[in-house]
Design a protein around this motif. Structure first.
Motif, PDB file in Angstrom:
ATOM      1  N   PRO A   1       0.820  -1.211   0.000  1.00  0.00           N
ATOM      2  CA  PRO A   1       0.000   0.000   0.000  1.00  0.00           C
ATOM      3  C   PRO A   1       0.854   1.262   0.000  1.00  0.00           C
ATOM      4  N   ASP A   2       0.370   2.260  -0.668  1.00  0.00           N
ATOM      5  CA  ASP A   2       1.011   3.565  -0.661  1.00  0.00           C
ATOM      6  C   ASP A   2       1.002   4.089   0.774  1.00  0.00           C
ATOM      7  N   PRO A   3       2.170   4.466   1.325  1.00  0.00           N
ATOM      8  CA  PRO A   3       2.176   4.973   2.705  1.00  0.00           C
ATOM      9  C   PRO A   3       1.323   6.213   2.891  1.00  0.00           C
ATOM     10  N   ARG A   4       1.001   6.903   1.791  1.00  0.00           N
ATOM     11  CA  ARG A   4       0.132   8.095   1.893  1.00  0.00           C
ATOM     12  C   ARG A   4      -1.340   7.745   1.776  1.00  0.00           C
ATOM     13  N   ARG A   5      -1.632   6.465   1.632  1.00  0.00           N
ATOM     14  CA  ARG A   5      -3.037   6.045   1.472  1.00  0.00           C
ATOM     15  C   ARG A   5      -3.874   6.588   2.606  1.00  0.00           C
ATOM     16  N   ARG A   6      -5.073   7.008   2.272  1.00  0.00           N
ATOM     17  CA  ARG A   6      -6.002   7.527   3.276  1.00  0.00           C
ATOM     18  C   ARG A   6      -7.081   6.491   3.515  1.00  0.00           C
ATOM     19  N   PHE A   7      -7.457   6.333   4.780  1.00  0.00           N
ATOM     20  CA  PHE A   7      -8.430   5.317   5.176  1.00  0.00           C
ATOM     21  C   PHE A   7      -9.739   5.985   5.563  1.00  0.00           C
ATOM     22  N   PRO A   8     -10.860   5.334   5.274  1.00  0.00           N
ATOM     23  CA  PRO A   8     -12.156   5.916   5.644  1.00  0.00           C
ATOM     24  C   PRO A   8     -12.331   5.925   7.152  1.00  0.00           C
ATOM     25  N   VAL A   9     -13.115   6.863   7.626  1.00  0.00           N
ATOM     26  CA  VAL A   9     -13.438   6.918   9.052  1.00  0.00           C
ATOM     27  C   VAL A   9     -14.489   5.857   9.343  1.00  0.00           C
ATOM     28  N   ALA A  10     -14.264   5.078  10.395  1.00  0.00           N
ATOM     29  CA  ALA A  10     -15.152   3.944  10.669  1.00  0.00           C
ATOM     30  C   ALA A  10     -16.395   4.316  11.449  1.00  0.00           C
ATOM     31  N   SER A  11     -16.457   5.535  12.009  1.00  0.00           N
ATOM     32  CA  SER A  11     -17.638   5.897  12.785  1.00  0.00           C
ATOM     33  C   SER A  11     -18.849   6.004  11.877  1.00  0.00           C
ATOM     34  N   ARG A  12     -20.010   5.844  12.451  1.00  0.00           N
ATOM     35  CA  ARG A  12     -21.243   5.834  11.649  1.00  0.00           C
ATOM     36  C   ARG A  12     -21.542   7.241  11.137  1.00  0.00           C
ATOM     37  N   PRO A  13     -21.601   7.439   9.805  1.00  0.00           N
ATOM     38  CA  PRO A  13     -21.886   8.762   9.245  1.00  0.00           C
ATOM     39  C   PRO A  13     -23.388   8.974   9.078  1.00  0.00           C
ATOM     40  N   PRO A  14     -23.790  10.159   8.621  1.00  0.00           N
ATOM     41  CA  PRO A  14     -25.199  10.357   8.283  1.00  0.00           C
ATOM     42  C   PRO A  14     -25.589   9.437   7.132  1.00  0.00           C
ATOM     43  N   ALA A  15     -26.882   9.357   6.871  1.00  0.00           N
ATOM     44  CA  ALA A  15     -27.363   8.496   5.788  1.00  0.00           C
ATOM     45  C   ALA A  15     -26.649   8.870   4.493  1.00  0.00           C
ATOM     46  N   PRO A  16     -26.018   7.903   3.838  1.00  0.00           N
ATOM     47  CA  PRO A  16     -25.184   8.223   2.674  1.00  0.00           C
ATOM     48  C   PRO A  16     -26.002   8.549   1.435  1.00  0.00           C
ATOM     49  N   ARG A  17     -25.427   9.415   0.590  1.00  0.00           N
ATOM     50  CA  ARG A  17     -25.961   9.696  -0.725  1.00  0.00           C
ATOM     51  C   ARG A  17     -24.807   9.575  -1.709  1.00  0.00           C
ATOM     52  N   PRO A  18     -25.083   9.172  -2.935  1.00  0.00           N
ATOM     53  CA  PRO A  18     -23.994   8.949  -3.891  1.00  0.00           C
ATOM     54  C   PRO A  18     -23.054  10.132  -4.041  1.00  0.00           C
ATOM     55  N   SER A  19     -23.555  11.352  -3.874  1.00  0.00           N
ATOM     56  CA  SER A  19     -22.710  12.522  -4.113  1.00  0.00           C
ATOM     57  C   SER A  19     -21.896  12.933  -2.894  1.00  0.00           C
ATOM     58  N   VAL A  20     -22.122  12.304  -1.758  1.00  0.00           N
ATOM     59  CA  VAL A  20     -21.446  12.709  -0.524  1.00  0.00           C
ATOM     60  C   VAL A  20     -20.064  12.084  -0.469  1.00  0.00           C
ATOM     61  N   ALA A  21     -19.042  12.877  -0.212  1.00  0.00           N
ATOM     62  CA  ALA A  21     -17.684  12.350  -0.009  1.00  0.00           C
ATOM     63  C   ALA A  21     -17.479  12.128   1.490  1.00  0.00           C
ATOM     64  N   TYR A  22     -17.190  10.924   1.885  1.00  0.00           N
ATOM     65  CA  TYR A  22     -17.043  10.623   3.303  1.00  0.00           C
ATOM     66  C   TYR A  22     -15.661  11.021   3.788  1.00  0.00           C
ATOM     67  N   PRO A  23     -15.568  11.414   5.041  1.00  0.00           N
ATOM     68  CA  PRO A  23     -14.264  11.856   5.549  1.00  0.00           C
ATOM     69  C   PRO A  23     -13.268  10.705   5.614  1.00  0.00           C
ATOM     70  N   THR A  24     -12.009  11.008   5.317  1.00  0.00           N
ATOM     71  CA  THR A  24     -10.939  10.030   5.408  1.00  0.00           C
ATOM     72  C   THR A  24      -9.816  10.581   6.269  1.00  0.00           C
ATOM     73  N   VAL A  25      -8.947   9.693   6.705  1.00  0.00           N
ATOM     74  CA  VAL A  25      -7.798  10.108   7.514  1.00  0.00           C
ATOM     75  C   VAL A  25      -6.555   9.478   6.920  1.00  0.00           C
ATOM     76  N   ALA A  26      -5.431  10.125   7.114  1.00  0.00           N
ATOM     77  CA  ALA A  26      -4.181   9.588   6.600  1.00  0.00           C
ATOM     78  C   ALA A  26      -3.835   8.299   7.317  1.00  0.00           C
TER      79      ALA A  26
END
Length: 582
Positions: free
Chosen positions: A328-353
């Motif tokens: 894996p690229d050491p700069r890869r960003r991982f999604p946040v595992a906490s429960r987000p609001p109801a997803p929509r296709p256009s929503v970009a979910y937060p990620t962390v390094a």
């Protein structure tokens, strides 16, 4: 049990001391333990004789109930033989051999006496042998065949005394072929059919011919079995399997279709049919339908291995493939595992390094090390095996991806550390992603957290984590039909992206993603054609291999003409030579 002889010696020492104190039941318990560790040890049988002499035969010291200890059962068998009743003792030994076929329970002189076979009731002996055959497998494992030879000796003596007993001849044939004596199996089965033609006799004869490599004669016998009982559809499946062994797939499938016309849900025909159709055209949809059938028909007549046989050693269907460079690229960003609001296709979910993802706890590491393995029977089995990771929180599963632990101190772990340490890291990614599937399983798939995490992981780079996330999605499509269209779309887009991305790293895993695509239920024909072309180009080993052009979603990206780079053979781990290059 690490050293059976030492364990037996310890039990014998305790038994002698108890016998000297007159504690008969205590002595009997230790003797049963000694026999379980080393069933043919002379010292054990000598002490057993002493105990029997001091306790009026000793039978009451070794009672056989519904859940009797195997050492107690075997000890009682020897005491019955010593009391002049070996015909009553032999079925107990056979029961022990059915329980643990590899142990030499019957390797004692009284079993091989010619008089035993002559004095046993042939009907009872035939039924005993048939029960033993059911327990030991077909064929019996090579390592355990010597321990089963004494029973074949008894049958030889019984056949000499009862040469026209068709049931004994047939059952003896079944045992002979299981332990590798095909010539005797054919002889006895032929004699049995000659004495009394029957469906069962012809089946025994067909199997005997098949074990001897005489397939045309095996087919003749099995076809005669059908004439005795046209409604026994298991014989149709046997005929189909035998025809397939000769390469006659079309004729084999005709027999399967005949069986399915009589009963569309007959398990043997369904399993054999899907296996043969997959063998014929390589389309994974046959295996997906077989997995669906197994899920909806859990109470089959017997255990089937067709799905596992088809998936064995196939990349992603049965194992983690190797790759030359999929870190894996050491700069890869991982999604946040906490429960987000109801997803929509256009929503970009937060990620962390990657650096911001906390390291997993020791408990999380231990749970993953217990389940992670580079091979599995088939995708649904991998899904089931990962259920224990439900106890590892999603954030920690992401931590395992960001900070993969060292190999465990197990046989497989040590082998991977010595020969292919990168494969262990890939195992960590695979099983951590499979673990994510089991979190929030009550949520509808389309808006679920588990889907969001895996899709982000699959789209977050082009490396081994991408492959692992895609495999988890593909696995879920195998076990949940409602998710198939969505997963097929995700995988098709991932395949198109990895093929049209002009980077060496993405080229390295294009073959692997193509294998994942071919394992995906419901994949569109155009995507399947692309995946097949990628794999074909890799196998041909030519930079001029042609891959069907896909319309790139990214202007300025050119199509790679050839995604090469092979992997290592891994027969050292699976114990078999592989034909594939990965």
């Amino acid at each position: 049990m690490e050293d059976p002889r030492l364990s037996a010696d310890h039990d014998l020492e305790q038994a002698r001391a108890a016998l000297d104190r007159g504690e008969m039941h205590h002595a009997a318990d230790h003797l049963a333990g000694a026999i379980a560790h080393a069933p043919t040890l002379p010292e054990t049988h000598e002490l057993l004789s002493r105990l029997a002499a001091r306790a009026d035969g000793g039978l009451e010291l070794f009672p056989v109930g519904q859940h009797a200890f195997v050492g107690t059962v075997v000890a009682r068998a020897h005491l019955l033989a010593a009391a002049g009743r070996p015909e009553d003792g032999l079925p107990l030994l056979a029961a022990a051999s059915g329980h643990t076929p590899g142990m030499d329970w019957a390797g004692v002189p009284w079993v091989s006496e010619p008089s035993l076979g002559a004095r046993m009731d042939p009907d009872m002996l035939a039924r005993m042998v048939m029960r033993l055959c059911t327990a030991i497998g077909d064929p019996a494992p090579e390592a355990g065949r010597e321990a089963l030879q004494p029973y074949l000796t008894v049958v030889r003596h019984a056949v000499a005394a009862h040469p026209a007993h068709h049931l004994l001849l047939g059952a003896g044939s079944a045992l002979a072929r299981r332990v590798g004596d095909a010539a005797i199996a054919v002889d006895w089965a032929t004699r049995g059919v000659r004495v009394r033609p029957s469906k069962l006799g012809e089946i025994w004869l067909g199997y005997a011919y098949r074990s001897a490599g005489r397939l045309p004669e095996a087919l003749d016998a099995l076809r005669r079995a059908v004439t005795h009982d046209p409604d026994d559809l298991s014989v149709y499946a046997d005929i189909a399997g035998t025809l397939a062994a000769q390469g006659l797939l079309d004729e084999a499938l005709e027999w399967i279709d005949r069986a399915l016309a009589r009963d569309p849900d007959f398990d043997c025909a369904v399993h054999t049919g899907h296996r043969l159709r997959f063998r014929s055209d390589g389309d994974v949809e046959h295996l997906v339908r077989l997995a669906d059938f197994q899920r909806y028909h859990p109470d089959d007549t017997h255990e089937h291995t067709d799905l596992a046989e088809c998936c064995q050693d196939v990349p992603w269907l049965g194992r983690v493939p190797s790759a030359p460079d999929a870190s894996p690229d050491p700069r890869r960003r991982f999604p946040v595992a906490s429960r987000p609001p109801a997803p929509r296709p256009s929503v970009a979910y937060p990620t962390v390094a990657r650096a911001a993802v906390a390291r997993p706890s020791a408990a999380a590491v231990q749970r993953l090390q217990r389940v992670a393995h580079p091979v599995w029977p088939h995708p649904p089995a991998a899904y089931d095996a990962a259920v224990g990771l439900l106890l590892v929180e999603p954030q920690e599963l992401l931590g395992l991806l960001a900070h993969p632990p060292a190999t465990p101190d197990t046989e497989v772990g040590r082998a991977l550390a010595a020969h292919d340490p990168a494969r262990w890291t890939r195992c960590v990614y695979v099983w951590a992603c499979l673990g994510l599937l089991h979190h929030g399983a009550d949520e509808p798939w389309s808006g679920s957290r588990r889907r969001r995490l895996l899709v982000e992981l699959a789209a977050g780079g082009t490396d081994a984590i991408t492959e692992a996330a895609l495999f988890a999605l593909v696995t879920y499509a195998w076990v949940e039909p409602a998710a198939r269209a969505d997963v097929a779309d995700v995988v098709a887009r991932a395949l198109a992206d990895v093929v049209t991305t002009a980077s060496a790293q993405s080229a390295d895993i294009a073959w692997s993603v193509a294998q994942l695509a071919l394992a995906t239920p419901g994949l569109a024909p155009q995507a399947r054609e692309l995946a097949a072309a990628v794999i074909r180009a890799d196998e041909e080993g030519s930079t001029t291999a042609t891959i069907p052009r896909q319309r790139s979603r990214r202007p300025g990206r050119r199509l790679l003409p050839h995604p090469l780079l092979g992997g290592r053979l891994w027969g050292w781990l699976t114990g078999r030579v592989t034909r594939s290059r990965r």
